[in-house]
Design a protein around this motif. Sequence first.
Motif, PDB file in Angstrom:
ATOM      1  N   UNK A  84       0.740  -1.254  -0.442  1.00 51.28           N
ATOM      2  CA  UNK A  84      -0.383  -0.561   0.094  1.00 51.28           C
ATOM      3  C   UNK A  84       0.254   1.379   0.065  1.00 51.28           C
ATOM      4  N   UNK A  85       1.790   1.475   0.555  1.00 53.65           N
ATOM      5  CA  UNK A  85       3.182   2.183   0.379  1.00 53.65           C
ATOM      6  C   UNK A  85       4.280   2.450  -0.294  1.00 53.65           C
ATOM      7  N   UNK A  86       4.689   0.844  -1.048  1.00 49.67           N
ATOM      8  CA  UNK A  86       6.215   0.795  -1.523  1.00 49.67           C
ATOM      9  C   UNK A  86       5.307   0.950  -3.015  1.00 49.67           C
ATOM     10  N   UNK A 171      12.411  -9.489   5.533  1.00 52.44           N
ATOM     11  CA  UNK A 171      11.364  -9.090   4.339  1.00 52.44           C
ATOM     12  C   UNK A 171      12.324  -8.142   3.025  1.00 52.44           C
ATOM     13  N   UNK A 172      13.059  -8.204   3.226  1.00 52.82           N
ATOM     14  CA  UNK A 172      14.147  -8.190   1.974  1.00 52.82           C
ATOM     15  C   UNK A 172      14.011  -6.576   1.893  1.00 52.82           C
ATOM     16  N   UNK A 173      14.279  -6.173   0.328  1.00 51.25           N
ATOM     17  CA  UNK A 173      14.480  -5.375  -0.238  1.00 51.25           C
ATOM     18  C   UNK A 173      13.519  -4.077   1.311  1.00 51.25           C
ATOM     19  N   UNK A 174      12.694  -4.822   0.831  1.00 53.23           N
ATOM     20  CA  UNK A 174      11.925  -3.599   2.454  1.00 53.23           C
ATOM     21  C   UNK A 174      12.073  -3.023   3.758  1.00 53.23           C
ATOM     22  N   UNK A 175      12.973  -3.627   4.338  1.00 48.91           N
ATOM     23  CA  UNK A 175      13.077  -3.372   5.919  1.00 48.91           C
ATOM     24  C   UNK A 175      15.044  -2.923   4.863  1.00 48.91           C
ATOM     25  N   UNK A 176      15.847  -3.616   4.416  1.00 47.48           N
ATOM     26  CA  UNK A 176      17.026  -3.334   4.279  1.00 47.48           C
ATOM     27  C   UNK A 176      17.575  -2.055   2.693  1.00 47.48           C
ATOM     28  N   UNK A 177      16.549  -2.268   1.575  1.00 46.79           N
ATOM     29  CA  UNK A 177      16.774  -1.539   1.055  1.00 46.79           C
ATOM     30  C   UNK A 177      15.402  -0.993  -0.189  1.00 46.79           C
ATOM     31  N   UNK A 178      14.512   0.040   0.630  1.00 41.94           N
ATOM     32  CA  UNK A 178      13.645   0.833   0.634  1.00 41.94           C
ATOM     33  C   UNK A 178      13.939   1.915   1.320  1.00 41.94           C
ATOM     34  N   UNK A 179      13.883   3.242   0.596  1.00 40.45           N
ATOM     35  CA  UNK A 179      14.618   4.995   1.264  1.00 40.45           C
ATOM     36  C   UNK A 179      12.988   4.732   1.962  1.00 40.45           C
ATOM     37  N   UNK A 180      13.828   5.413   3.866  1.00 44.06           N
ATOM     38  CA  UNK A 180      12.661   5.207   4.852  1.00 44.06           C
ATOM     39  C   UNK A 180      12.192   6.356   4.860  1.00 44.06           C
ATOM     40  N   UNK A 181      11.663   7.129   3.373  1.00 43.18           N
ATOM     41  CA  UNK A 181      11.081   7.697   3.821  1.00 43.18           C
ATOM     42  C   UNK A 181       9.506   7.515   2.838  1.00 43.18           C
ATOM     43  N   UNK A 182       9.137   6.059   2.183  1.00 38.53           N
ATOM     44  CA  UNK A 182       8.663   5.161   1.595  1.00 38.53           C
ATOM     45  C   UNK A 182       7.883   4.235   2.548  1.00 38.53           C
ATOM     46  N   UNK A 183       8.448   4.265   3.377  1.00 34.79           N
ATOM     47  CA  UNK A 183       8.019   2.702   4.805  1.00 34.79           C
ATOM     48  C   UNK A 183       8.976   2.635   5.910  1.00 34.79           C
TER      49      UNK A 183
END
Length: 441
Positions: A84-86, A171-183
Amino acid sequence: MAEYKRPTTKEEFDKNFKQKKPLMNDTEAYYEASRCLFCYDAPCVQACPTHIDIPLFIKQIHTDNVTGASKTIFAANWLGNACGVVCPTGVLCEGACVYNHQDVPPIQIGRLQNYATNTTISEDKVIFKAGKSNGKKAAVLGSGPAGIAFASEARTMGYEVDIYEAKSLPSGLNVHGVAPYKITNEEVLSEIEYLQKHLGFNIKYNSAIDSKEQIKKLEHNYDAIFLGVGLGNTRTLGLEGEDKANVVGAVEFIEELRKKQHKMKVPQKVVVLGGGNTAMDAASESARMGAKKVVLAYRNSKEKMGAYGFEYDLAISAGVDSLFHVTPLEIVGNGKVEGVKFAKTEIVEGKLKTNMKNTFVVRCDLVIKATGQAKMGRLFKLIDNLDIDNRTVIKVNAETFQTSNPKYFAGGDAINGGAEVVNAAYDGKMAARGMHNYLNK
């Protein structure tokens, strides 16, 4: 042009990395849901890779059935909250909204989806449960979106599931590789904890699978194995000086930032190499961490970049400068980065050529390579009779997600070379169904 001060506290970090899609409150969700036209054969559903019944869950929100809305979402997408957010909703569901043809803002589908699932997770509502044990076991390599979706779906069908995760968090890239302003890390992990609590799959952390012996042991102990390992570290470019201090990969940079947050220090002058969404994230994050000069360098034109337009706009609005039609030749400096030597590129007879007569140096203290991630070919070679293509991605049956080795199924970046979280969530779910059909044929 935005200018950010270097954050020194958690509060300052959170301010610099304010969420792009903030959580709606009840009133906002009610009024936004009321705008939906509940289209027949809704184009938003067709545009969603997991085919969530979007008009239905929006109607459920509008009629104060938030739990029902969550059930509709999770039934199609086990990573419904994160997606919903990424998700790039502007080019998927919201991009397909009929309001776009009327010069009216599209329904904020992603934020409504996040509102419903977040409410259900925070209230710990029981909307699904594990199926009756069927006596069979499945192993999952990787706890990214594909692996979590596979495990969740398999548990509803009664399989015992163990996920083997090389790192200490899921959670793979959700917690390791997605910008913090996305989630935020907290939101990613709360969804995984919620699914794990109600479905009962097991995650074995710090458990990399990297030997033939381990593979053989898994094959002996499990009825089926799902490969959801995603991609590896940032690829090397083969540039002279690439081994100097302060030359980092974008994924590694973002992972460190998510872990350390305000405790991480970013130098004053940064050059980001690449033109994809990850490059935009790394550039924007550098600016938000207080770098005074951030230059995004890409070998071709702005129109040829792989990044979505809104991602580029976000980076520019953070204060990032862009440099097009340049290719890096060398990273200069005495042991530590002092700059990047570039050559101009130009289109000659329809092909991109490097003009070695036109070179220059951009001074910087940090070089971030956002030039793609290495595939997991070394792992794939440990598995007998596993067909991979010339891109080093696994070949699968398009309907069942079964590989050439019938005991193995695969999904996510391991089969597509790098796509969205929502694509991985779909692959994992469908692979679990493919496994179930295969084991019970």
